[in-house]
Design a protein around this motif. Sequence first.
Motif, short mmCIF file in Angstrom:
data_model
loop_
_atom_site.label_atom_id
_atom_site.label_comp_id
_atom_site.label_asym_id
_atom_site.label_seq_id
_atom_site.Cartn_x
_atom_site.Cartn_y
_atom_site.Cartn_z
N SER A 1 0.46 -1.06 -0.45
CA SER A 1 0.40 -0.14 -0.24
C SER A 1 0.71 0.99 -0.44
N HIS B 1 -14.48 -1.76 1.78
CA HIS B 1 -15.33 -1.02 1.40
C HIS B 1 -16.63 -1.94 0.04
N LEU C 1 -7.22 -3.28 8.09
CA LEU C 1 -7.70 -3.30 7.02
C LEU C 1 -9.66 -3.50 7.18
N ARG D 1 -13.85 -1.44 -2.68
CA ARG D 1 -11.99 -0.91 -1.95
C ARG D 1 -11.33 -1.60 -0.79
N LEU D 2 -10.14 -1.32 -0.76
CA LEU D 2 -9.42 -1.97 0.57
C LEU D 2 -8.76 -0.64 1.46
N VAL D 3 -9.36 -0.44 2.76
CA VAL D 3 -8.72 0.56 3.14
C VAL D 3 -8.17 0.86 4.23
N TRP D 4 -7.05 1.18 5.05
CA TRP D 4 -6.11 1.30 6.37
C TRP D 4 -6.88 2.32 6.75
N LYS D 5 -7.45 1.94 8.14
CA LYS D 5 -7.37 2.57 9.30
C LYS D 5 -6.92 2.86 10.43
N TYR E 1 -3.57 5.39 -0.07
CA TYR E 1 -4.55 4.96 -0.50
C TYR E 1 -5.17 3.98 -0.85
N PRO E 2 -6.65 3.79 -0.76
CA PRO E 2 -6.91 2.55 -0.90
C PRO E 2 -7.10 1.69 -2.36
#
Length: 813
Positions: free
Chosen positions: A32, A504, A501, A440-444, A334-335
Motif C-alpha cells: 500500500s 468497502h 484493513l 475498496r481496500l482501506v487502511w484505518k 491510498y485505498p
Amino acid sequence: MNELEEGTGFNETVLCKLGADEKVRQDFWQWSIKHTLLVNELLIQVSQHKDFEQWKNSGTISEKAVVELCEPFKSPEQEQFIELPRRFYTSASLLVFYIYQSWLKLHQQHSYKLQGKKKWLAVLDNDLEVAKHTDFSPQMIQTQASEILSQASKQHEKSQQKRKKKSSKKSGETSKSHREIMTILFDRHEQSQDLLERRAIAHLLKNGCQVNDAEEDLEALKLRLEKKRIQIARLEKQLERRLPDGRDPTGERFASNLAQAIAFADHLTFVPAKFWINWHQVLQRNPNDESHLIIPFLGYVYHQQAGNAEFDAWEQGDSARAALVSTLYETLPYPILFGSAGDLYWSLKQVDPNPGTTRQKQQSHRTPKRRRKPKHKQKVQERLCVRFAGKELKNHRFGVYCDRRQLPVFKQFLTDREVQKQRKDTEKFMGGIFTLRSARLVWKEDTERLQRKRASTTSLLWLKFLFAMQREETVTDKELDSWIISFLCINTIFPWQSHRLYLHCTIDSRLLTAEGTKEVIAQKTTTTQQYLDQFKPETATSKPQAVERVEEERQTPQARGGTTIKKKETTLARSKNPPPARPSRLLYKGRSDIAAVVVVSKFAIVAVAIVNTQTQEILEFQKVKDLLTEHRSDVLEERLKKHQGMLKGGRSLEQLQLQQYRLVKRWRKHRKKNLTQRQEEQKRGLYKRSNQESNLAQYLNRLLAKRIVQLCQTYQVGMIVLPELGNIRENFECEIQAKARQKFSGDNVQLQKQYLKELRMRMHRWNYKNLLHAIRQYTTHARIPVTTRWQPKEGALRDKAAMMARAVPPGVP
C-alpha cells in the motif's frame, strides 16, 4: 426521469473488517505504501502531460492516457516498484483517473460560474450607469421586459424542438431551461444598442427572468452586488488552488517542508574573519559564561546583513515558510480499488471456537461445596473469507468480520459466486446481476487497540517490578536494563499493528430481492438489445460506417477476451437463465398525484410538505418539532415504563412525546459551547476533543430521514422532491460578508470580523449533505422515487415547498 429510473440511486456501501496474520498485513501495508507513492508519481505525470490544458478546458480526462503513463513504472528498471503486484498498478491508474476527473469537473464548474457572475455583474453595473442618464418609467421598463421575455421563451421552445429530446423529462430540466433563457438574454444585451431594451433585460436578470411589479429596493440591490463581488473574488481564489499532490505515507514531505522552514539564511559567511578570531579569543577567556555575549553577536550579524539582498529575501519569505509547515498531508495510504465482482474470491473456512486439547479435571485435596456443571464444547463455526485476484494476492486469505445486519449481504456474494461456478457455460447468469459491483481496500488507524496495548504493557512491567521488590530479591543489571528498554519501547509499534484493513463494498440494493433482480434483468436486457440493434444491417443501411464497425468489432478481438458485440450477445443470451435464489419482498406502490417536498432552512433546519401535484394543495406540512414528536401509543407506553422507576419521578405525556426533539436543544448546547468555550480551553491547555456534537447531529439526521420516509409511506407518496442546493455554505458566507461590509464600511476590519463571528454563531450550520444522503438511503430501501429541484432563495418554507411542487409535472412520479 428520477434517480431510481436511471439506476444510480440504488448504490449502497457495506463494509467489514478483515482479519489476517501479521505477515499478511505487513505485506499489504508495504504494498500500500508503494501503491501510494506510485499514485503520487502519476499525479505529477498527468499535470505535466501535453494535453493537460485541453483536459482543463473540456473538464474531462482520458483514461487511456493515464494507463499509458503508468506503463513505464512496470519496467524492472523502476526499483522502487519492482515488487509491487500487477493489480496495484491497475488500481493506481483508476484512482488517478477518478481524482483528476473530479478535479477537472470542479475546475470547469468554477470557471463557468465565474464567467456567468462576471457577466451578471457587468450588466447590473451598466444598468446603474444608464439609469443616471435616462428617465424611463418603471412601467415602460416592465412592458418592454414582458415582450423580451415572451420572445426569449419562444426562441427557447424552438431550440428544444430541434434537439429531438426524449418524451420523459429529466431531473433538473427546469433549472436547465432557466439557464438557457438567461444565456439568450445575455447575448441579446451584448448585441442591443437600445437603452430601453438594455434596461429591460437588466430588469429580467435582476429578478430571475421574471417581471417584478414591486418597487425596487436600492439597499437590497447594493447588498446583492457586494455579495456577487465577494463570490467572484472567492471563485478566482479557488481557481488558483494547487493541483492534487497526493499523500505523504512516509513523512518525507513534511520533514522536507520543516527543514526548509527552519533553515537560516546563509549569512554567516558574510561575517568578517576578524570578528570570528575575536569571538574565539573571548570564549577562551570566559569558557563558563558566554550567554551574555550571544545577543550582541546576533545583533552584529543582523546589522551586518540588513542590507544584503539574499538576507532580505530570506526574511521576506518567512510567511511562505510558515505556510509550508502548516500544510498537513494525509499520512494513510491510498485505498486499493477493485472494479468488478470477479476480482474477489469468497469462501467459507471452518473455525474451531475451542482450539487446543480439552480441559482435564484438576484433582483437588478439598471437596468443593458445590459441583459445577461442565461447560459444553461449542460447535465448529464457519468464517466467511475473501481473497483477491492476482498472482501475488490469491494466496493471502482474510477473514470477514462484520455486523449481523450486513452478514446476509456478504453471504449473498458467496452464493452468487458458487452458483455461477457450478453452472455450465450455457446455464450461467449474466454478470450484471452480481450483488457486488466494486470494492475498496482501506487502511484505518486502530487507536483503541494501540492504547490498550500500551496500558497492558505498562501494567505488566510495573507488576513485575513490584513483585521483585516485595520478594527483596537482588535485581541484576541485565534485568534492570531489560525493564528500562521495555519501558522505552512501549510506544514502538509497527504501522500494520496499529492499523486495520477494511473492505468497502458497493452493491446494488435492488439485487438483494427477487423482484428487484427481475427489474435489473429487464433493464439491462433492454439496454443491451438497443446497443445491438444499431449494428443490424436493416437499421444501418443508411450508415455504412456502422456496417464497417460491426465487421471490425467481430474480427478484432480485444485484450480482455472477445469483442464488444460478442460480449453483448453473450449477456443477452444469459439474461434468459435463472438468477441465484434471493428473498422476496413486496414492492412499494405510491400514488402518482401525491409528492413530498423537502425544504431546508438556515434557521428551521428542515421541513416537509405533502402536496397534491394536480390541485397544488398542501395536505400536510411538518417542521422539525412536528417530525420528532411521537404520537404512537405503544411507543409512549414503553417510554412511560422506563421512567416510572426513576428517582426524579415520572414524565408527563408532553415530555414523553418531545423526548427526541429535546436532542435538538442538546445539540445546540454543544454547538454553543464549542463556539464560545473551546477557544479559551485551548489557550489554557484544558481542551479535550469530543465528537458529541457531530455524533448527535448524525443521529438526528438519520432520525429525521426515517420520520420523513414514514410520513411519505402514510400518505402513499409517489415521489420525493429534494432541494438542489448547490454551494449553500458558499452563498451564506458571501452573504454575511456583504452584510458586514455594508454595516461597517471602510477599513473597520476588526468590527467586520466581530460581526461575522456573531452572525455565524446565530446560524446552526447544519450538515445538509449528510441529511439529504440519509433521506436517499431510506428512500432507496423503501423504493420511493427521488428527484431534485432548485429551492427558491426567498420566502417562507411553506411557500418554497409550493413553488418546488409546481415544477413537478402532475401525475408523473
